[in-house]
Design an enzyme around this catalytic site. Structure first.
Site, PDB file in Angstrom:
ATOM      1  N   GLY A   1       0.308   5.395  -0.472  1.00 54.74           N
ATOM      2  CA  GLY A   1      -0.684   6.457  -0.612  1.00 54.74           C
ATOM      3  C   GLY A   1      -0.324   7.415  -1.733  1.00 54.74           C
ATOM      4  O   GLY A   1       0.806   7.432  -2.226  1.00 54.74           O
TER       5      GLY A   1
ATOM      6  N   ASP B   1       7.701  -6.797   3.937  1.00 51.13           N
ATOM      7  CA  ASP B   1       8.169  -5.703   3.077  1.00 51.13           C
ATOM      8  C   ASP B   1       9.193  -4.867   3.796  1.00 51.13           C
ATOM      9  O   ASP B   1       9.490  -5.083   4.968  1.00 51.13           O
ATOM     10  CB  ASP B   1       7.025  -4.848   2.519  1.00 51.13           C
ATOM     11  CG  ASP B   1       6.447  -3.829   3.489  1.00 51.13           C
ATOM     12  OD1 ASP B   1       7.160  -3.363   4.409  1.00 51.13           O
ATOM     13  OD2 ASP B   1       5.263  -3.484   3.310  1.00 51.13           O
ATOM     14  N   SER B   2       9.740  -3.930   3.063  1.00 45.85           N
ATOM     15  CA  SER B   2      10.752  -2.959   3.506  1.00 45.85           C
ATOM     16  C   SER B   2      12.136  -3.346   2.999  1.00 45.85           C
ATOM     17  O   SER B   2      12.900  -4.053   3.675  1.00 45.85           O
ATOM     18  CB  SER B   2      10.776  -2.765   5.022  1.00 45.85           C
ATOM     19  OG  SER B   2       9.530  -2.215   5.457  1.00 45.85           O
TER      20      SER B   2
ATOM     21  N   ARG C   1      10.603  13.250   9.564  1.00 48.21           N
ATOM     22  CA  ARG C   1      11.205  13.102   8.239  1.00 48.21           C
ATOM     23  C   ARG C   1      11.814  14.429   7.794  1.00 48.21           C
ATOM     24  O   ARG C   1      11.108  15.300   7.279  1.00 48.21           O
ATOM     25  CB  ARG C   1      10.159  12.652   7.215  1.00 48.21           C
ATOM     26  CG  ARG C   1       9.534  11.310   7.558  1.00 48.21           C
ATOM     27  CD  ARG C   1       8.543  10.861   6.504  1.00 48.21           C
ATOM     28  NE  ARG C   1       7.743   9.744   6.991  1.00 48.21           N
ATOM     29  CZ  ARG C   1       6.555   9.410   6.515  1.00 48.21           C
ATOM     30  NH1 ARG C   1       6.016  10.102   5.521  1.00 48.21           N
ATOM     31  NH2 ARG C   1       5.893   8.386   7.016  1.00 48.21           N
TER      32      ARG C   1
ATOM     33  N   ARG D   1       8.300   1.009  -2.825  1.00 52.99           N
ATOM     34  CA  ARG D   1       8.683   2.156  -3.657  1.00 52.99           C
ATOM     35  C   ARG D   1       8.859   1.835  -5.150  1.00 52.99           C
ATOM     36  O   ARG D   1       8.446   2.644  -5.983  1.00 52.99           O
ATOM     37  CB  ARG D   1       9.969   2.782  -3.110  1.00 52.99           C
ATOM     38  CG  ARG D   1       9.765   3.493  -1.761  1.00 52.99           C
ATOM     39  CD  ARG D   1      11.099   4.019  -1.253  1.00 52.99           C
ATOM     40  NE  ARG D   1      10.996   4.814  -0.051  1.00 52.99           N
ATOM     41  CZ  ARG D   1      11.148   4.343   1.197  1.00 52.99           C
ATOM     42  NH1 ARG D   1      11.389   3.053   1.404  1.00 52.99           N
ATOM     43  NH2 ARG D   1      11.069   5.147   2.239  1.00 52.99           N
TER      44      ARG D   1
ATOM     45  N   PRO E   1       0.832  -1.204   0.000  1.00 57.32           N
ATOM     46  CA  PRO E   1       0.000   0.000   0.000  1.00 57.32           C
ATOM     47  C   PRO E   1       0.866   1.253   0.000  1.00 57.32           C
ATOM     48  O   PRO E   1       1.718   1.421   0.866  1.00 57.32           O
ATOM     49  CB  PRO E   1      -0.783  -0.114   1.318  1.00 57.32           C
ATOM     50  CG  PRO E   1       0.018  -1.029   2.184  1.00 57.32           C
ATOM     51  CD  PRO E   1       0.739  -1.958   1.260  1.00 57.32           C
TER      52      PRO E   1
ATOM     53  N   LYS F   1      -0.101  -5.074   9.779  1.00 60.63           N
ATOM     54  CA  LYS F   1       1.111  -4.662   9.043  1.00 60.63           C
ATOM     55  C   LYS F   1       1.934  -3.719   9.910  1.00 60.63           C
ATOM     56  O   LYS F   1       1.398  -2.751  10.448  1.00 60.63           O
ATOM     57  CB  LYS F   1       0.728  -3.954   7.743  1.00 60.63           C
ATOM     58  CG  LYS F   1       1.905  -3.343   6.985  1.00 60.63           C
ATOM     59  CD  LYS F   1       1.475  -2.802   5.631  1.00 60.63           C
ATOM     60  CE  LYS F   1       2.609  -2.194   4.831  1.00 60.63           C
ATOM     61  NZ  LYS F   1       2.948  -0.825   5.212  1.00 60.63           N
TER      62      LYS F   1
ATOM     63  N   SER G   1       7.254  -5.502   8.728  1.00 57.30           N
ATOM     64  CA  SER G   1       7.541  -4.273   7.967  1.00 57.30           C
ATOM     65  C   SER G   1       7.950  -3.189   8.937  1.00 57.30           C
ATOM     66  O   SER G   1       7.472  -3.150  10.078  1.00 57.30           O
ATOM     67  CB  SER G   1       6.252  -3.845   7.233  1.00 57.30           C
ATOM     68  OG  SER G   1       6.354  -2.516   6.737  1.00 57.30           O
TER      69      SER G   1
ATOM     70  N   HIS H   1       7.741  -0.054   7.530  1.00 52.32           N
ATOM     71  CA  HIS H   1       7.212   1.055   6.724  1.00 52.32           C
ATOM     72  C   HIS H   1       8.311   1.641   5.823  1.00 52.32           C
ATOM     73  O   HIS H   1       8.338   2.838   5.547  1.00 52.32           O
ATOM     74  CB  HIS H   1       6.644   2.143   7.641  1.00 52.32           C
ATOM     75  CG  HIS H   1       5.378   2.764   7.119  1.00 52.32           C
ATOM     76  ND1 HIS H   1       4.134   2.321   7.467  1.00 52.32           N
ATOM     77  CD2 HIS H   1       5.163   3.810   6.285  1.00 52.32           C
ATOM     78  CE1 HIS H   1       3.214   3.055   6.874  1.00 52.32           C
ATOM     79  NE2 HIS H   1       3.811   3.968   6.146  1.00 52.32           N
TER      80      HIS H   1
HETATM   81  C1  FNR Z   1       4.135   3.975   2.058  1.00 50.88           C
HETATM   82  N1  FNR Z   1       3.725   2.939   2.896  1.00 50.88           N
HETATM   83  C2  FNR Z   1       2.417   2.871   3.309  1.00 50.88           C
HETATM   84  N2  FNR Z   1       1.993   1.842   4.095  1.00 50.88           N
HETATM   85  C3  FNR Z   1       0.721   1.750   4.485  1.00 50.88           C
HETATM   86  O1  FNR Z   1       0.370   0.811   5.178  1.00 50.88           O
HETATM   87  N3  FNR Z   1      -0.187   2.700   4.094  1.00 50.88           N
HETATM   88  C4  FNR Z   1       0.150   3.760   3.316  1.00 50.88           C
HETATM   89  O2  FNR Z   1      -0.677   4.590   2.979  1.00 50.88           O
HETATM   90  C5  FNR Z   1       1.505   3.877   2.922  1.00 50.88           C
HETATM   91  N4  FNR Z   1       1.910   4.925   2.165  1.00 50.88           N
HETATM   92  C6  FNR Z   1       3.217   4.987   1.721  1.00 50.88           C
HETATM   93  C7  FNR Z   1       3.604   6.034   0.900  1.00 50.88           C
HETATM   94  C8  FNR Z   1       4.899   6.087   0.393  1.00 50.88           C
HETATM   95  C9  FNR Z   1       5.305   7.201  -0.502  1.00 50.88           C
HETATM   96  C10 FNR Z   1       5.808   5.031   0.698  1.00 50.88           C
HETATM   97  C11 FNR Z   1       7.197   5.012   0.124  1.00 50.88           C
HETATM   98  C12 FNR Z   1       5.422   4.016   1.534  1.00 50.88           C
HETATM   99  C13 FNR Z   1       4.667   1.862   3.289  1.00 50.88           C
HETATM  100  C14 FNR Z   1       4.651   0.718   2.288  1.00 50.88           C
HETATM  101  O3  FNR Z   1       3.456   0.008   2.347  1.00 50.88           O
HETATM  102  C15 FNR Z   1       5.783  -0.267   2.561  1.00 50.88           C
HETATM  103  O4  FNR Z   1       5.731  -0.696   3.893  1.00 50.88           O
HETATM  104  C16 FNR Z   1       7.162   0.337   2.282  1.00 50.88           C
HETATM  105  O5  FNR Z   1       7.138   1.075   1.084  1.00 50.88           O
HETATM  106  C17 FNR Z   1       8.216  -0.740   2.194  1.00 50.88           C
HETATM  107  O6  FNR Z   1       9.481  -0.199   2.035  1.00 50.88           O
HETATM  108  P1  FNR Z   1      10.220  -0.166   0.603  1.00 50.88           P
HETATM  109  O7  FNR Z   1      10.411  -1.571   0.169  1.00 50.88           O
HETATM  110  O8  FNR Z   1       9.367   0.614  -0.311  1.00 50.88           O
HETATM  111  O9  FNR Z   1      11.513   0.531   0.885  1.00 50.88           O
END
Ligand code: FNR
Length: 397
Positions: A101, A319-320, A187, A343, A99, A264, A286, A288
């Site tokens: 956003g 994930d991550s 951040r 990503r 997921p 999650k 995860s 995040h």
């Molecule tokens: C996320 N992630 C995330 N997770 C979630 O549960 N709800 C959300 O709305 C979002 N939104 C979101 C926006 C952006 C821009 C990023 C990069 C990430 C986290 C996502 O689901 C996931 O856990 C991470 O992206 C995993 O890390 P990598 O593999 O992308 O580095």
């Protein structure tokens, strides 16, 4: 669709012979750099960076280097299939879109494009509750796609129940409850850009379409007008993110839906245990993507202990840090039943819409398949015997 994912490699070389090159790179680092050129700087920083000094973001990647595969040769006797079924959702491979956003900011087709690709490739996607489009719009864009819905529990239980019921009605097949981002991490990049898309009313497609949410919006201004959106953004800030949740939340949510509920954002095995005790149907390990808590442990380092604790009672997802098929193979080898790609799919979307998401996913799947074929792993379970801590010696195994 090709029988094997990795035939994409041969298609690319055949195209190369005719002077046609792929529009997207196969290398994940180059993909990230190309996406950077397609996104405004504030949005790019929002997506790419992590919390604090970025240590957890880096640790997520470095953790993969602690593991190696010891391939076995001359073994091929049965065709490899990555097909898998997870909580009633059938998938052509144990890979889902994580997921993310605000995909509509990266490309006008947003989450709808991703859902269409997911359907075409037979995969699954967990739609963020912070999507640009509403959950119904995404489901309508790709009927029959493997869709789960991700929820950040809102402070208002009635609102949460309303959203979850809508997801069930729209055909989503699972609810993923994210517990590690009830408030935004620290951040620096976003702070330096003063960038918060939610304050601008973005990423609220599902909320704006919700009858419970809309009850709290003014009725004396036109729907969709600036004051209406400003009121919606203010209300969203009030309800988004539950700061005092307990595991009993899962018992309450269970009353709102018959769908499988996953948690999650778990790193500690005891959290996984509690969640299972409260009836969750799946655990997503995860952090995040390092966006929340800097210096929290790498997600991959947490995976083996969580998988051991859960011991097959429910699926464990991860994930991550997954960037490639080889990464996916390591996570599967360490006990994940499936991985979520984060990503990279958004980068593909930013660069080339649906085509970009397709390319990114096909690259990951092709490499995962080749990794398994060349290691002698006919199944995901076989990978578990082939991944071990880096020792540089095969004879000790
Ligand atoms: C996320 N992630 C995330 N997770 C979630 O549960 N709800 C959300 O709305 C979002 N939104 C979101 C926006 C952006 C821009 C990023 C990069 C990430 C986290 C996502 O689901 C996931 O856990 C991470 O992206 C995993 O890390 P990598 O593999 O992308 O580095």
């Amino acid at each position: 669709m090709a029988e094997y994912w990795y035939t994409m490699r041969d298609e690319i070389f055949a195209d190369g012979l005719r002077g046609r090159l792929p529009r997207l790179p196969a290398d994940p680092a180059e993909l990230e750099q190309l996406a950077r050129q397609h996104l405004p700087v504030g949005l790019w920083s929002f997506v790419a960076n992590g919390a604090g000094g970025g240590r957890t973001l880096a640790a997520n990647r470095a953790a993969f280097d602690k593991w190696e595969l010891v391939p076995r040769m001359l073994h091929t006797d049965e065709p490899l299939s990555l097909r898998t079924e997870l909580l009633g959702t059938r998938m052509s491979a144990p890979v889902l879109l994580a997921p993310i956003g605000l995909a509509g900011l990266a490309h006008p087709d947003g989450e709808a494009a991703a859902a269409r690709v997911v359907r075409e490739l037979g995969l699954a996607m967990a739609l963020s509750n912070s999507s640009s489009l509403s959950l119904e719009e995404v489901a309508d864009a790709a009927p029959g796609a493997g869709l789960w819905f991700q929820l950040h529990p809102p402070k208002d239980d009635e609102l949460g129940a309303s959203i979850v019921r809508r997801a069930e009605k729209a055909g989503y097949q699972g609810i993923v409850v994210t517990v590690d981002s009830w408030t935004r991490g620290w951040r620096p990049a976003d702070l330096d850009h003063g960038y918060d898309p939610f304050l601008r009313g973005q990423g609220m497609g599902t909320f704006l379409a919700d009858p419970v949410f809309r009850r709290s919006l003014p009725t004396d201004v036109p729907v969709g007008s600036e004051p209406w959106l400003a009121a919606a953004a203010a209300r969203w800030r009030e309800v988004f993110g539950h700061s005092s949740l307990s595991y009993e939340y899962f018992d309450r949510l269970r009353e709102a839906t018959d769908l499988p509920i996953l948690i999650k954002g778990v790193l500690h095995p005891d959290d996984a245990e509690q969640a299972v005790a409260h009836g969750v149907s799946g655990v997503v390990v995860s952090n995040h993507g390092g966006r929340q808590l800097d210096r929290s442990m790498a997600a991959l380092d947490a995976l083996p202990a969580v998988a051991r604790q859960v011991a097959g009672r429910v699926p464990v997802l991860f994930d991550s840090g997954v960037r490639s098929g080889a990464d996916a193979a390591v996570a599967l080898g360490l006990g994940a039943d499936a991985v979520l790609l984060g990503r990279p799919w958004l980068y593909g979307l930013a660069i080339d819409g649906a085509e970009g998401v397709r390319h990114v996913l096909r690259c990951v799947l092709a490499e995962l398949e080749l990794t398994m074929l060349m290691s002698g792993a006919a199944t995901v379970a076989d990978l578990r015997r082939m991944v071990s801590p880096v020792r540089g010696r095969a004879d000790e195994r």
